[in-house]
Design a protein around this motif. Structure first.
Motif, PDB file in Angstrom:
ATOM      1  N   LEU A 199      -1.883  -4.547  -3.773  1.00 17.12           N
ATOM      2  CA  LEU A 199      -3.081  -4.847  -3.630  1.00 17.12           C
ATOM      3  C   LEU A 199      -2.607  -6.245  -2.900  1.00 17.12           C
ATOM      4  O   LEU A 199      -4.002  -7.927  -2.868  1.00 17.12           O
ATOM      5  CB  LEU A 199      -4.467  -5.014  -4.330  1.00 17.12           C
ATOM      6  CG  LEU A 199      -5.163  -4.601  -4.210  1.00 17.12           C
ATOM      7  CD1 LEU A 199      -6.086  -3.463  -5.594  1.00 17.12           C
ATOM      8  CD2 LEU A 199      -5.543  -3.553  -3.426  1.00 17.12           C
ATOM      9  N   SER A 200      -1.993  -7.167  -3.515  1.00 19.82           N
ATOM     10  CA  SER A 200      -0.784  -8.019  -3.103  1.00 19.82           C
ATOM     11  C   SER A 200      -0.948  -8.807  -1.427  1.00 19.82           C
ATOM     12  O   SER A 200      -1.731  -9.753  -1.086  1.00 19.82           O
ATOM     13  CB  SER A 200      -0.006  -8.300  -3.338  1.00 19.82           C
ATOM     14  OG  SER A 200       0.321  -8.382  -4.780  1.00 19.82           O
ATOM     15  N   THR A 201      -1.239  -7.931  -0.834  1.00 15.89           N
ATOM     16  CA  THR A 201      -0.951  -7.871   0.738  1.00 15.89           C
ATOM     17  C   THR A 201      -2.029  -7.764   1.323  1.00 15.89           C
ATOM     18  O   THR A 201      -3.109  -8.216   2.313  1.00 15.89           O
ATOM     19  CB  THR A 201      -0.155  -6.460   1.839  1.00 15.89           C
ATOM     20  OG1 THR A 201      -0.684  -5.496   1.039  1.00 15.89           O
ATOM     21  CG2 THR A 201       0.701  -6.848   0.986  1.00 15.89           C
ATOM     22  N   ILE A 202      -3.234  -7.487   0.933  1.00 15.98           N
ATOM     23  CA  ILE A 202      -4.799  -7.746   0.760  1.00 15.98           C
ATOM     24  C   ILE A 202      -5.563  -8.942   0.325  1.00 15.98           C
ATOM     25  O   ILE A 202      -6.380  -9.541   1.423  1.00 15.98           O
ATOM     26  CB  ILE A 202      -5.416  -6.636   0.107  1.00 15.98           C
ATOM     27  CG1 ILE A 202      -5.065  -4.654   0.445  1.00 15.98           C
ATOM     28  CG2 ILE A 202      -7.115  -6.212   0.317  1.00 15.98           C
ATOM     29  CD1 ILE A 202      -4.457  -5.112   2.481  1.00 15.98           C
ATOM     30  N   PHE A 203      -5.554  -8.987  -1.180  1.00 10.51           N
ATOM     31  CA  PHE A 203      -5.444 -10.211  -1.298  1.00 10.51           C
ATOM     32  C   PHE A 203      -5.460 -11.349  -1.055  1.00 10.51           C
ATOM     33  O   PHE A 203      -4.604 -12.099  -0.915  1.00 10.51           O
ATOM     34  CB  PHE A 203      -5.922 -10.251  -3.726  1.00 10.51           C
ATOM     35  CG  PHE A 203      -5.729  -9.436  -3.801  1.00 10.51           C
ATOM     36  CD1 PHE A 203      -7.434  -8.144  -3.728  1.00 10.51           C
ATOM     37  CD2 PHE A 203      -6.009  -8.635  -4.823  1.00 10.51           C
ATOM     38  CE1 PHE A 203      -8.245  -7.357  -3.672  1.00 10.51           C
ATOM     39  CE2 PHE A 203      -6.873  -7.755  -5.427  1.00 10.51           C
ATOM     40  CZ  PHE A 203      -8.182  -6.995  -5.226  1.00 10.51           C
TER      41      PHE A 203
ATOM     42  N   ASN B  93      -8.802  -9.234   7.634  1.00 11.26           N
ATOM     43  CA  ASN B  93      -9.977  -8.462   7.187  1.00 11.26           C
ATOM     44  C   ASN B  93      -9.922  -9.612   5.479  1.00 11.26           C
ATOM     45  O   ASN B  93     -10.753  -9.993   4.860  1.00 11.26           O
ATOM     46  CB  ASN B  93     -10.319  -7.297   6.987  1.00 11.26           C
ATOM     47  CG  ASN B  93     -10.480  -7.568   8.585  1.00 11.26           C
ATOM     48  OD1 ASN B  93     -10.791  -8.242   9.385  1.00 11.26           O
ATOM     49  ND2 ASN B  93     -10.826  -6.003   8.809  1.00 11.26           N
ATOM     50  N   HIS B  94      -8.685  -8.636   4.500  1.00  8.12           N
ATOM     51  CA  HIS B  94      -8.275  -9.032   3.763  1.00  8.12           C
ATOM     52  C   HIS B  94      -9.939  -8.476   2.749  1.00  8.12           C
ATOM     53  O   HIS B  94     -10.208  -9.614   1.915  1.00  8.12           O
ATOM     54  CB  HIS B  94      -8.195 -10.790   3.252  1.00  8.12           C
ATOM     55  CG  HIS B  94      -7.295 -10.988   3.540  1.00  8.12           C
ATOM     56  ND1 HIS B  94      -5.646 -10.977   3.057  1.00  8.12           N
ATOM     57  CD2 HIS B  94      -6.957 -12.141   4.850  1.00  8.12           C
ATOM     58  CE1 HIS B  94      -4.874 -11.218   4.246  1.00  8.12           C
ATOM     59  NE2 HIS B  94      -5.310 -11.736   4.925  1.00  8.12           N
ATOM     60  N   VAL B  95     -10.108  -7.526   3.130  1.00  6.40           N
ATOM     61  CA  VAL B  95     -11.120  -6.812   2.224  1.00  6.40           C
ATOM     62  C   VAL B  95     -10.401  -5.701   1.515  1.00  6.40           C
ATOM     63  O   VAL B  95      -9.673  -4.201   1.938  1.00  6.40           O
ATOM     64  CB  VAL B  95     -12.431  -6.572   3.479  1.00  6.40           C
ATOM     65  CG1 VAL B  95     -13.645  -4.906   2.472  1.00  6.40           C
ATOM     66  CG2 VAL B  95     -13.094  -7.679   4.102  1.00  6.40           C
ATOM     67  N   PHE B  96     -11.186  -5.080   0.341  1.00  4.20           N
ATOM     68  CA  PHE B  96     -11.162  -4.148  -0.489  1.00  4.20           C
ATOM     69  C   PHE B  96     -12.207  -3.766  -1.090  1.00  4.20           C
ATOM     70  O   PHE B  96     -12.985  -4.378  -1.645  1.00  4.20           O
ATOM     71  CB  PHE B  96      -9.814  -4.407  -1.857  1.00  4.20           C
ATOM     72  CG  PHE B  96     -10.375  -3.809  -2.587  1.00  4.20           C
ATOM     73  CD1 PHE B  96      -9.358  -1.813  -3.159  1.00  4.20           C
ATOM     74  CD2 PHE B  96     -10.798  -3.869  -3.968  1.00  4.20           C
ATOM     75  CE1 PHE B  96      -9.532  -1.592  -4.078  1.00  4.20           C
ATOM     76  CE2 PHE B  96     -10.840  -3.333  -5.543  1.00  4.20           C
ATOM     77  CZ  PHE B  96     -10.103  -2.004  -5.156  1.00  4.20           C
TER      78      PHE B  96
ATOM     79  N   LEU C 222      -9.311  -0.153   2.643  1.00  3.32           N
ATOM     80  CA  LEU C 222      -8.094  -1.024   2.383  1.00  3.32           C
ATOM     81  C   LEU C 222      -8.425  -1.771   4.136  1.00  3.32           C
ATOM     82  O   LEU C 222      -7.454  -1.701   5.214  1.00  3.32           O
ATOM     83  CB  LEU C 222      -6.648  -0.660   2.734  1.00  3.32           C
ATOM     84  CG  LEU C 222      -6.568  -0.450   0.696  1.00  3.32           C
ATOM     85  CD1 LEU C 222      -5.444  -0.276   0.954  1.00  3.32           C
ATOM     86  CD2 LEU C 222      -7.099  -1.320  -0.640  1.00  3.32           C
ATOM     87  N   ASN C 223      -9.428  -2.836   4.771  1.00  2.00           N
ATOM     88  CA  ASN C 223      -9.106  -3.756   5.945  1.00  2.00           C
ATOM     89  C   ASN C 223      -9.824  -2.443   6.808  1.00  2.00           C
ATOM     90  O   ASN C 223      -9.751  -3.248   8.006  1.00  2.00           O
ATOM     91  CB  ASN C 223      -8.206  -4.048   5.248  1.00  2.00           C
ATOM     92  CG  ASN C 223      -7.340  -5.505   5.181  1.00  2.00           C
ATOM     93  OD1 ASN C 223      -8.286  -5.978   4.417  1.00  2.00           O
ATOM     94  ND2 ASN C 223      -6.455  -5.382   4.764  1.00  2.00           N
ATOM     95  N   SER C 224     -10.350  -1.306   6.129  1.00  3.54           N
ATOM     96  CA  SER C 224     -10.744  -0.252   6.967  1.00  3.54           C
ATOM     97  C   SER C 224     -12.057  -0.091   6.409  1.00  3.54           C
ATOM     98  O   SER C 224     -12.144   0.096   5.002  1.00  3.54           O
ATOM     99  CB  SER C 224      -9.860   0.464   7.650  1.00  3.54           C
ATOM    100  OG  SER C 224     -10.097   1.374   8.108  1.00  3.54           O
ATOM    101  N   LEU C 225     -12.659   1.193   7.343  1.00  2.00           N
ATOM    102  CA  LEU C 225     -13.333   2.420   6.564  1.00  2.00           C
ATOM    103  C   LEU C 225     -13.275   3.686   7.383  1.00  2.00           C
ATOM    104  O   LEU C 225     -13.969   4.335   6.101  1.00  2.00           O
ATOM    105  CB  LEU C 225     -14.507   2.160   7.116  1.00  2.00           C
ATOM    106  CG  LEU C 225     -15.874   0.857   6.843  1.00  2.00           C
ATOM    107  CD1 LEU C 225     -17.399   0.118   7.864  1.00  2.00           C
ATOM    108  CD2 LEU C 225     -15.915   0.945   5.380  1.00  2.00           C
ATOM    109  N   VAL C 226     -11.550   3.635   7.009  1.00  3.21           N
ATOM    110  CA  VAL C 226     -11.459   5.236   6.827  1.00  3.21           C
ATOM    111  C   VAL C 226     -10.202   4.931   5.500  1.00  3.21           C
ATOM    112  O   VAL C 226      -9.498   4.245   5.514  1.00  3.21           O
ATOM    113  CB  VAL C 226      -9.652   4.932   8.483  1.00  3.21           C
ATOM    114  CG1 VAL C 226      -9.453   6.448   7.968  1.00  3.21           C
ATOM    115  CG2 VAL C 226     -10.436   5.668   9.905  1.00  3.21           C
TER     116      VAL C 226
END
Length: 348
Positions: free
Chosen positions: A224-228, A140-143, A167-171
Motif C-alpha cells: 500500500l506504499s504506492t497508494i498511501f 487518486n490515492h484511494v484504498f 485500489l484507485n478503482s472500483l474494479v
C-alpha cells in the motif's frame, strides 16, 4: 543528523500510538455532536448510530475520523526505510437494510483517502469513492474495502453479496463472496481489516458474532506504499442507486502501527433500529384487499342473478310425470310463436 533521526523516531512513535474506539457515536460530553466528520446525506441518529445513507435514490454519504493519520512511516524508521505503509488494524459493526427485501442499493466501503470530502465522487455503483473520469488513476490515492450488495458487471463484480479490495478503482484487485453472511439481511455484521506493513499482507474477515474467524475471508498480498500519502483520512463511504439501502454504523475501533484493533463486543453495542412499517406495502395490501372484496361481491351478485334467472325459468313437473317421467319435446319455433302470442295478448 542525530536530530533528524530523533525526529523520525518521534514521528514513528506517534504514528504507532494512534488508536481509537467508538462504541456508539456522539457522546454526551460534546452535546450529542458526532465524533466524526460527516458529509453528504450521512447523519447521526438520536440513539448514537451513524446512518451513512437513507432510502433516497442516487445519493452518497461519508463519515471520517476528523484528524489525518500518518499511514506512511518516515524513511529510516526501523522497517519503514523507504516510507512504506504502516501496519494498521480496524474493526467495525455495520448493518445494511435495503428498501426492498433482497434487493441491495448500493453498498458501502471502509476507505482511506487524502480528503474526507472525496470531491467529485459519484453515488450508485461508484459507492461515493470515485467517478467515471478518475477510475484507475494513480493520483487518486484511494484504498477501499467494499461491501457491495449489487452486482455491477461494469466492474466485474462476482455477485450481489461480496467484499472487494479496491485500489484507485472500483474494479476490485481481490474479492470474495460474503456467504454464508448476507450483507443486506439487516443483521449486524462485524468486520475486521488488518494490514501487516512488514509482510505487505491485507486480511479481511466478517462474522455475525463478536468472535473473529480463524481464517480470513480475503488474504491479499499488496504493497500500500504506492497508494498511501504521508497523511490520510480513514472512514466510511456509502451510496444508493436506483434502489436504496440504509447503511448503519454501530461501532468502530482502529489501531495504527501494529497489533490488533481494540475488540468490539456486539452485545454491548447499540442495537440495530427496528425497520419502520413500509407504508407502500401497507397501502398495496389495503388496495389488494379492497379489490378482492369488490371481485367477491361482483361474483356473488352474478351468482345470485343467475340463480334467480334459473328459478324463474325452471320447468314445472306435473304430478303424473312423477310416475311416468317427464315427457318434454321442443317444437321448432314454439318459443317465437309463444313470444308473439304474448305480444298479441298484450295489445288486445
Amino acid at each position: 543528523m542525530h536530530l533528524r533521526l530523533l525526529l523520525h523516531l518521534l514521528l514513528a512513535t506517534l504514528a504507532a500510538s494512534q488508536q481509537f474506539t467508538y462504541s456508539g457515536f456522539g457522546g454526551r460530553g460534546n452535546g450529542g455532536a458526532p465524533n466524526l466528520t460527516l458529509n453528504g446525506v450521512t447523519e447521526l441518529r438520536p440513539d448514537g448510530i451513524i446512518r451513512l445513507t437513507n432510502e433516497t435514490s442516487r445519493l452518497l454519504g461519508h463519515a471520517f475520523y476528523p484528524s489525518p493519520l500518518r499511514l506512511l512511516g518516515p524513511p529510516g524508521s526501523g522497517s519503514n526505510r523507504n516510507g512504506t505503509a504502516v501496519s494498521f488494524s480496524t474493526a467495525f459493526a455495520f448493518a445494511v437494510v435495503p428498501e426492498y427485501p433482497r434487493l441491495g442499493g448500493h453498498g458501502f466501503a471502509f476507505v482511506a483517502a487524502p480528503d474526507p470530502r472525496i470531491s467529485g465522487a459519484l453515488p450508485s455503483q461508484y459507492l461515493g469513492l470515485l467517478s467515471a473520469a478518475d477510475l484507475g488513476n494513480a493520483t487518486n490515492h484511494v484504498f477501499a474495502v467494499e461491501f457491495d450488495t449489487v452486482q455491477d458487471f461494469e466492474f466485474g463484480d462476482i455477485n450481489d453479496n461480496h467484499i472487494g479490495v479496491d485500489l484507485n478503482s472500483l474494479v476490485s484487485n481481490a474479492s470474495a463472496s460474503a456467504a454464508p453472511v448476507n450483507l443486506k439481511s439487516g443483521d449486524t455484521v462485524l468486520a475486521w481489516v488488518d494490514y501487516d506493513g512488514d509482510r505487505r499482507l491485507l486480511n479481511v474477515s466478517i462474522a455475525t458474532t463478536s468472535e473473529k474467524p480463524a481464517a480470513p475471508l480475503i488474504s491479499f498480498h499488496v504493497d500500500l506504499s504506492t497508494i498511501f500519502l504521508d497523511q490520510m483520512y480513514v472512514g466510511f463511504s456509502a451510496s444508493t442507486g436506483l434502489l436504496a439501502s440504509s447503511h448503519y454504523l454501530m461501532g468502530w475501533s482502529f489501531k495504527l502501527g501494529g497489533g490488533a484493533a481494540p475488540p468490539l463486543d456486539l452485545s454491548s453495542l447499540l442495537s440495530m433500529p427496528q425497520p419502520k412499517p413500509d407504508k407502500r406495502s401497507r397501502t398495496t395490501r389495503i388496495l389488494a384487499s379492497v379489490f378482492s372484496a369488490f371481485v367477491a361481491l361482483v361474483a356473488l351478485a352474478g351468482a345470485g342473478a343467475y340463480g334467480a334467472y334459473r328459478y324463474k325459468n325452471r320447468e314445472v313437473i306435473e304430478p303424473w310425470e312423477l310416475d311416468y317421467g317427464p315427457h318434454r319435446y321442443k317444437v321448432p319455433g314454439a318459443e317465437a310463436r309463444h313470444s308473439q302470442d304474448e305480444k298479441f295478448n298484450a295489445t288486445v
